[in-house]
Enzyme design. Structure first.
Site, PDB file in Angstrom:
ATOM      1  N   ASP A 216     -10.959  25.937  25.395  1.00 18.48           N
ATOM      2  CA  ASP A 216     -12.110  25.788  25.566  1.00 18.48           C
ATOM      3  C   ASP A 216     -12.852  25.715  23.941  1.00 18.48           C
ATOM      4  O   ASP A 216     -13.925  25.141  23.547  1.00 18.48           O
ATOM      5  CB  ASP A 216     -13.043  26.924  26.367  1.00 18.48           C
ATOM      6  CG  ASP A 216     -12.841  28.377  25.892  1.00 18.48           C
ATOM      7  OD1 ASP A 216     -11.988  28.700  24.850  1.00 18.48           O
ATOM      8  OD2 ASP A 216     -13.185  29.150  26.624  1.00 18.48           O
TER       9      ASP A 216
ATOM     10  N   LYS B 194     -17.468  25.980  27.028  1.00 23.27           N
ATOM     11  CA  LYS B 194     -17.364  25.497  26.203  1.00 23.27           C
ATOM     12  C   LYS B 194     -16.012  24.462  26.185  1.00 23.27           C
ATOM     13  O   LYS B 194     -15.148  24.876  27.197  1.00 23.27           O
ATOM     14  CB  LYS B 194     -17.234  26.140  24.625  1.00 23.27           C
ATOM     15  CG  LYS B 194     -16.323  27.296  24.928  1.00 23.27           C
ATOM     16  CD  LYS B 194     -16.447  28.325  23.591  1.00 23.27           C
ATOM     17  CE  LYS B 194     -15.553  29.243  23.491  1.00 23.27           C
ATOM     18  NZ  LYS B 194     -15.893  30.355  24.438  1.00 23.27           N
TER      19      LYS B 194
ATOM     20  N   SER C 133      -7.971  33.926  26.620  1.00 25.58           N
ATOM     21  CA  SER C 133      -8.368  32.882  25.544  1.00 25.58           C
ATOM     22  C   SER C 133      -7.652  32.986  24.075  1.00 25.58           C
ATOM     23  O   SER C 133      -6.494  32.857  24.443  1.00 25.58           O
ATOM     24  CB  SER C 133      -9.840  33.126  24.997  1.00 25.58           C
ATOM     25  OG  SER C 133     -10.490  32.199  24.198  1.00 25.58           O
ATOM     26  N   HIS C 134      -8.259  33.457  22.858  1.00 24.46           N
ATOM     27  CA  HIS C 134      -7.440  33.201  21.798  1.00 24.46           C
ATOM     28  C   HIS C 134      -6.689  34.363  21.398  1.00 24.46           C
ATOM     29  O   HIS C 134      -6.035  34.487  20.515  1.00 24.46           O
ATOM     30  CB  HIS C 134      -8.519  32.848  20.724  1.00 24.46           C
ATOM     31  CG  HIS C 134      -9.546  34.074  20.691  1.00 24.46           C
ATOM     32  ND1 HIS C 134     -10.651  34.135  21.708  1.00 24.46           N
ATOM     33  CD2 HIS C 134      -9.654  35.137  19.868  1.00 24.46           C
ATOM     34  CE1 HIS C 134     -11.476  35.125  21.557  1.00 24.46           C
ATOM     35  NE2 HIS C 134     -10.664  35.789  20.473  1.00 24.46           N
TER      36      HIS C 134
ATOM     37  N   ASP D 183      -6.884  28.909  26.207  1.00 31.13           N
ATOM     38  CA  ASP D 183      -7.559  28.452  27.252  1.00 31.13           C
ATOM     39  C   ASP D 183      -8.186  27.264  27.271  1.00 31.13           C
ATOM     40  O   ASP D 183      -8.945  26.634  28.320  1.00 31.13           O
ATOM     41  CB  ASP D 183      -8.341  29.515  28.250  1.00 31.13           C
ATOM     42  CG  ASP D 183      -9.682  29.828  27.320  1.00 31.13           C
ATOM     43  OD1 ASP D 183      -9.638  29.868  25.961  1.00 31.13           O
ATOM     44  OD2 ASP D 183     -10.564  30.047  27.991  1.00 31.13           O
TER      45      ASP D 183
ATOM     46  N   LYS E  99     -11.863  36.460  34.562  1.00 35.70           N
ATOM     47  CA  LYS E  99     -13.299  36.428  34.739  1.00 35.70           C
ATOM     48  C   LYS E  99     -13.847  35.607  35.952  1.00 35.70           C
ATOM     49  O   LYS E  99     -12.808  34.592  36.404  1.00 35.70           O
ATOM     50  CB  LYS E  99     -14.094  35.904  33.400  1.00 35.70           C
ATOM     51  CG  LYS E  99     -13.604  34.355  33.190  1.00 35.70           C
ATOM     52  CD  LYS E  99     -14.526  33.961  32.071  1.00 35.70           C
ATOM     53  CE  LYS E  99     -14.323  32.324  31.877  1.00 35.70           C
ATOM     54  NZ  LYS E  99     -15.191  31.852  30.791  1.00 35.70           N
TER      55      LYS E  99
ATOM     56  N   GLU F 181     -21.302  27.311  19.368  1.00 34.48           N
ATOM     57  CA  GLU F 181     -21.067  28.715  18.749  1.00 34.48           C
ATOM     58  C   GLU F 181     -20.399  28.447  17.505  1.00 34.48           C
ATOM     59  O   GLU F 181     -19.481  27.594  17.417  1.00 34.48           O
ATOM     60  CB  GLU F 181     -20.385  29.724  19.690  1.00 34.48           C
ATOM     61  CG  GLU F 181     -21.222  29.974  20.930  1.00 34.48           C
ATOM     62  CD  GLU F 181     -20.442  31.201  21.683  1.00 34.48           C
ATOM     63  OE1 GLU F 181     -20.930  32.296  21.440  1.00 34.48           O
ATOM     64  OE2 GLU F 181     -19.457  31.108  22.303  1.00 34.48           O
ATOM     65  N   GLU F 182     -20.606  29.225  16.309  1.00 29.49           N
ATOM     66  CA  GLU F 182     -19.643  29.408  15.391  1.00 29.49           C
ATOM     67  C   GLU F 182     -18.235  29.587  15.364  1.00 29.49           C
ATOM     68  O   GLU F 182     -17.587  29.027  14.621  1.00 29.49           O
ATOM     69  CB  GLU F 182     -20.335  30.274  14.242  1.00 29.49           C
ATOM     70  CG  GLU F 182     -20.393  31.570  14.502  1.00 29.49           C
ATOM     71  CD  GLU F 182     -19.376  32.382  15.105  1.00 29.49           C
ATOM     72  OE1 GLU F 182     -18.318  32.417  14.253  1.00 29.49           O
ATOM     73  OE2 GLU F 182     -19.370  33.151  15.904  1.00 29.49           O
TER      74      GLU F 182
ATOM     75  N   ASP G 230      -7.726  26.323  21.631  1.00 26.13           N
ATOM     76  CA  ASP G 230      -7.333  27.704  21.778  1.00 26.13           C
ATOM     77  C   ASP G 230      -6.353  28.181  23.102  1.00 26.13           C
ATOM     78  O   ASP G 230      -6.076  26.867  23.781  1.00 26.13           O
ATOM     79  CB  ASP G 230      -8.234  28.823  21.838  1.00 26.13           C
ATOM     80  CG  ASP G 230      -9.275  28.583  22.952  1.00 26.13           C
ATOM     81  OD1 ASP G 230      -9.318  27.645  23.872  1.00 26.13           O
ATOM     82  OD2 ASP G 230     -10.004  29.873  23.055  1.00 26.13           O
TER      83      ASP G 230
HETATM   84  C1  VG1 Z   1     -15.807  35.570  20.506  1.00 27.74           C
HETATM   85  C2  VG1 Z   1     -16.639  34.528  20.058  1.00 27.74           C
HETATM   86  C3  VG1 Z   1     -17.632  34.338  20.904  1.00 27.74           C
HETATM   87  C4  VG1 Z   1     -17.049  33.517  22.303  1.00 27.74           C
HETATM   88  C5  VG1 Z   1     -16.284  34.374  22.786  1.00 27.74           C
HETATM   89  C6  VG1 Z   1     -15.158  33.939  23.863  1.00 27.74           C
HETATM   90  O1  VG1 Z   1     -16.540  36.808  21.059  1.00 27.74           O
HETATM   91  O2  VG1 Z   1     -17.305  35.334  18.742  1.00 27.74           O
HETATM   92  O3  VG1 Z   1     -18.507  33.098  20.314  1.00 27.74           O
HETATM   93  O4  VG1 Z   1     -17.975  33.104  23.032  1.00 27.74           O
HETATM   94  O5  VG1 Z   1     -15.355  34.984  21.878  1.00 27.74           O
HETATM   95  O6  VG1 Z   1     -14.559  32.941  23.218  1.00 27.74           O
HETATM   96  P1  VG1 Z   1     -16.534  38.175  20.350  1.00 27.74           P
HETATM   97  O7  VG1 Z   1     -17.432  39.296  21.335  1.00 27.74           O
HETATM   98  O8  VG1 Z   1     -15.213  38.649  20.157  1.00 27.74           O
HETATM   99  O9  VG1 Z   1     -17.094  37.813  18.980  1.00 27.74           O
HETATM  100  V1  VG1 Z   1     -13.091  32.526  24.223  1.00 27.74           V
HETATM  101  O10 VG1 Z   1     -12.535  30.918  23.494  1.00 27.74           O
HETATM  102  O11 VG1 Z   1     -12.570  34.075  24.061  1.00 27.74           O
HETATM  103  O12 VG1 Z   1     -13.501  32.471  25.843  1.00 27.74           O
HETATM  104 CO    CO Z   2     -11.036  30.364  24.751  1.00 26.40          CO
END
Ligand code: VG1
Ligand code: CO
Length: 543
Positions: free
Chosen positions: A281, A376, A113-114, A279, A126, A363-364, A277
């Site tokens: 989402d 998302k 992801s990010h 991926d 996943k 989500e925030e 980001d």
């Molecule tokens: C973070 C965010 C969460 C989100 C998750 C996956 O998780 O806070 O809201 O669902 O990333 O997003 P964490 O456990 O680091 O707070 V992504 O865009 O990585 O699939």
């Molecule tokens: Co992502």
């Protein structure tokens, strides 16, 4: 056909986090590491022989190698067919869309992801179930349990599959079908929103800028925003996906999407700016010189949902993760629809959507989505906003300010302390839990603690319970401070502090969020003994 059974021994660290298993690339490159996890998935999900899977990723470093391994293992484990995005590419929401559209048994998504990508950066994997959503905790726990006892995995000995051309080929008994990664998703988007109205808006001099951050959404944005909706190609920046995202964090926030932020706050700024980001989402929404907080964005989409064709009949309900601000709760109350509060991570929304209890959720952390898929969805949020802007014909800032005037404003911010020593971070959380007994009733400046607890969630659909989902301090006026440790990082620990204060008085809505939350920030640092315990006096990222 030569199926090999390879003897292996377990790795102790294959516990999926908030969103799959994420590790540094060199960890995944260890002999048997990826294979062990993939076999653990296959052994846990027990697909019937001949089942179909979807496979794709965000294109980061190691994506292409992992695709080959997974294909050969799927062939050796009795799968009948795998649909693969050409080049091994599928954004997370597109993968969810494809799983649902072709009613497959599920899919494997390769992404961190990010998180940054590259030979020494992050990789991730996943499993998503047949509803298109991230596997529930029951499934991820089963995968983890299997990974701790695994003794062997199965893999086909075969030449690599050509993944850059569309069409079908055979791998042992299995069919590999390379599909266009964008087409199904773009079609779905066109079915949800008023593309004609958006096209007219864009043709009428409304300027947009979309930052794909050299991540997976570049080709999706070019197809949808440029080819189908007529935005100039130049309005999509960093559109070419790169294995290392150009060296940046593909994280759409004010810190990491700085190219876009500079443009949106500069002279002659476009009317609308957005980014997604690694991926695809997540989304960040900006107006001219104006940032829309993700929690507000969710509330605003809910309040204006009927302007989009897909939601014109209204919403069944909404859901947000616990740390997300309660702005959407106010909209739900006004609409007289239910609002659910879940733990962090998209896997908790799936059951609610499958049961028809919620239509929108968010989500925030820059994540919003609906029941059109089970992830998302960054571009979906951008299109939803454009649909609203086309219908309301007002600037972004005015729409947000009117929203606050109607519902009140939930000032909101998140402070992230990245790369903390794990012990210090655990110490902060333990100290907070140890303070539960003495905090209620205590007054700090203008705030009095009403209750504090560790958030626990009982899924209303399947009854499963998830404990320890974040420490909450709730004050008598409804303001909140939440503390959580990240479940997506790969280095040390990341502590997140979420701050929220509600303001009904419109005269105070023009305040800067940091000003409005300054006192809560001080309380958070004091209660957590953050500086003493971690040595940090400043967060790494503020959103
Ligand atoms: C973070 C965010 C969460 C989100 C998750 C996956 O998780 O806070 O809201 O669902 O990333 O997003 P964490 O456990 O680091 O707070 V992504 O865009 O990585 O699939
Ligand atoms: Co992502």
């Amino acid at each position: 056909m030569n199926i090999k059974t390879i003897a292996t021994s377990p790795f102790s660290d294959q516990k999926p986090g908030t969103s799959g298993l994420r590790k540094k690339v060199p960890v995944f490159q260890q002999a048997h590491y990826l294979e062990n996890f993939v076999q653990s998935i296959f052994d846990s999900i027990r697909a019937p022989t001949g089942a179909t899977l979807v496979l794709g990723g965000d294109g980061r470093y190691y994506n292409r190698q992992a695709i080959q391994v997974i294909l050969k293992m799927a062939a050796a484990n009795g799968y009948g067919k795998v649909l693969v995005g050409r080049g091994g590419i599928l954004s997370t929401p597109a993968a969810s869309c494809v799983i649902r559209k072709y009613q497959t048994f599920g899919g494997i998504i390769l992404s961190a992801s990010h998180n940054p990508g590259g030979p020494t950066e992050d990789f991730g994997i996943k499993f998503n179930s047949s509803n298109g959503g991230p596997a529930t905790e029951t499934v991820t726990e089963a995968i983890y349990a299997t990974s701790k006892t695994i003794k062997q995995y199965r893999i086909l000995e075969a030449a690599d599959v050509a993944i850059d051309t569309l069409g079908s080929s055979r791998l042992g008994e299995m069919t590999v079908e390379m599909i266009d990664p964008v087409a199904d998703y773009a079609g779905l988007m066109e079915s949800l929103f008023d593309f004609a109205a958006i096209r007219e808006l864009l043709a009428g001099g409304f300027n947009i800028r979309f930052d794909a951050m050299h991540a997976v959404n570049g080709p999706y944005a070019l197809e949808i925003l440029h080819r189908r909706l007529g935005a100039p190609a130049a309005s999509i920046m960093n559109a070419v996906p790169l294995e290392d995202f150009g060296g940046g964090h593909p994280d759409p926030n004010l810190t990491y999407a700085h190219d876009l932020v500079e443009i949106m706050y500069g002279a002659n700024a476009p009317d609308f700016g957005a980014a997604s980001d690694g991926d695809g989402d997540r989304n960040m929404i900006l107006g001219k010189h104006f940032f829309v907080t993700p929690s507000d964005s969710l509330a605003l989409l809910a309040a204006n949902a009927t302007l989009a064709p897909a939601y014109k009949k209204g919403l069944a309900g909404v859901a947000r993760s616990m740390p997300t601000s309660a702005a959407v709760d106010r909209v739900a109350q006004a609409l007289n629809i239910p609002c659910f509060e879940t733990p962090t991570g998209w896997k908790f929304f799936g059951n609610l959507m499958d049961a028809g209890k919620v239509t929108l959720c968010g989500e925030e952390s820059f994540g919003t989505g609906s029941d059109h898929v089970r992830e998302k969805d960054g571009l979906w949020a951008v299109l939803f906003w454009l649909n609203i802007l086309a219908a309301r014909k007002q600037p972004v800032e005015q729409i947000v300010r009117e929203h606050w005037a109607t519902y009140g404003r939930n000032f909101y911010s998140r402070y992230d302390y990245e790369g903390l020593p794990t012990e210090a971070a655990n110490g902060v959380m333990q100290h907070l839990r140890d303070s539960f007994a003495i905090l209620p009733g205590k007054t700090f400046g203008n705030y009095t603690v009403q209750l504090c607890d560790d958030f626990s969630y009982a899924d209303p659909v399947d009854g499963s319970v998830s404990n320890k989902q974040g420490v909450r301090l709730i004050f008598t006026d409804g303001s909140r401070i939440v503390f959580r440790l990240s479940g997506t990082g790969t280095e040390g620990a990341t502590l997140r502090i979420y701050l929220e204060a509600f303001e009904a008085n419109a005269a105070r809505h023009q305040l800067d969020a940091q000003q409005a939350l300054a006192e809560l920030v001080r309380i958070a640092l004091e209660v957590a003994e953050l500086q003493q315990r971690t040595g940090r006096d400043k967060p790494t990222v503020i959103t």
